[in-house]
Write an enzyme that holds these catalytic residues in place. Structure first.
Site, PDB file in Angstrom:
ATOM      1  N   CYS A 131     -52.549 -42.509  73.566  1.00 48.11           N
ATOM      2  CA  CYS A 131     -52.754 -41.206  74.186  1.00 48.11           C
ATOM      3  C   CYS A 131     -53.687 -41.369  75.375  1.00 48.11           C
ATOM      4  O   CYS A 131     -54.761 -41.964  75.252  1.00 48.11           O
ATOM      5  CB  CYS A 131     -53.377 -40.240  73.178  1.00 48.11           C
ATOM      6  SG  CYS A 131     -53.814 -38.639  73.879  1.00 48.11           S
ATOM      7  N   CYS A 147     -57.180 -39.568  74.637  1.00 47.33           N
ATOM      8  CA  CYS A 147     -58.217 -40.027  73.705  1.00 47.33           C
ATOM      9  C   CYS A 147     -58.077 -41.480  73.255  1.00 47.33           C
ATOM     10  O   CYS A 147     -58.936 -41.992  72.550  1.00 47.33           O
ATOM     11  CB  CYS A 147     -58.257 -39.120  72.481  1.00 47.33           C
ATOM     12  SG  CYS A 147     -56.841 -39.313  71.375  1.00 47.33           S
ATOM     13  N   CYS A 178     -56.471 -35.466  69.422  1.00 48.30           N
ATOM     14  CA  CYS A 178     -57.125 -34.616  70.424  1.00 48.30           C
ATOM     15  C   CYS A 178     -56.333 -33.363  70.779  1.00 48.30           C
ATOM     16  O   CYS A 178     -56.796 -32.542  71.559  1.00 48.30           O
ATOM     17  CB  CYS A 178     -57.453 -35.414  71.684  1.00 48.30           C
ATOM     18  SG  CYS A 178     -56.018 -35.882  72.686  1.00 48.30           S
ATOM     19  N   CYS A 234     -39.192 -37.458  73.065  1.00 50.01           N
ATOM     20  CA  CYS A 234     -39.097 -37.431  74.522  1.00 50.01           C
ATOM     21  C   CYS A 234     -40.505 -37.161  75.044  1.00 50.01           C
ATOM     22  O   CYS A 234     -41.008 -36.041  74.961  1.00 50.01           O
ATOM     23  CB  CYS A 234     -38.120 -36.324  74.920  1.00 50.01           C
ATOM     24  SG  CYS A 234     -37.831 -36.199  76.674  1.00 50.01           S
TER      25      CYS A 234
END
Length: 135
Positions: A48, A51, A100, A122
């Site tokens: 991510c 985070c 997060c 997706c």
């Protein structure tokens, strides 16, 4: 809902580029076929961008030709949260980072891709950071 990583809106704006902020924090979508990882075949882990949580691995990435990176399974079922999304007059399932709460994209089922799960996560490239396998 409380997340392990929580920041004020000002902190998110300071930590993310404008494009990252629009997708991760405002549930935006990058234009199709423009993302950094749309056609990437590099082995590694997709984290991510908000985070650093591990979300997907390259061995579950596949070519769906939809314009965004596609995965058939998260790295860990607890890594993402799935939320019904009724925006734009459609019913879809939004994918968020469970650590997060950042928007990642949507998951679709039953599209007929030859994958083990018959799912297509997706995901916006701008919401991810690829950490290549060292070797």
């Amino acid at each position: 809902m409380g997340y392990e990583v929580e920041k004020s809106d000002d902190q998110w704006r300071a930590d993310l580029s404008e494009a990252e902020y629009q997708v991760l924090r405002r549930s935006g979508t990058e234009p199709a076929f423009t993302g950094e990882y749309t056609d990437t075949k590099t082995e590694g882990v997709y984290e991510c961008r908000g985070c650093g949580a591990e979300l997907f691995r390259s061995d579950t990435k596949f070519s769906s030709h939809c314009g965004w990176p596609s995965f058939y399974d998260p790295a860990d079922s607890q890594a993402v949260e799935l939320i019904p999304d009724h925006s734009f007059g459609m019913t879809r399932i939004e994918v968020r980072c469970a650590r997060c709460g950042s928007h990642l994209g949507h998951v679709f089922e039953g599209e007929g891709y030859p994958t083990p799960t018959d799912q297509r996560y997706c995901i916006n490239s701008v919401s991810l950071r690829l950490v290549p396998v060292e070797g």
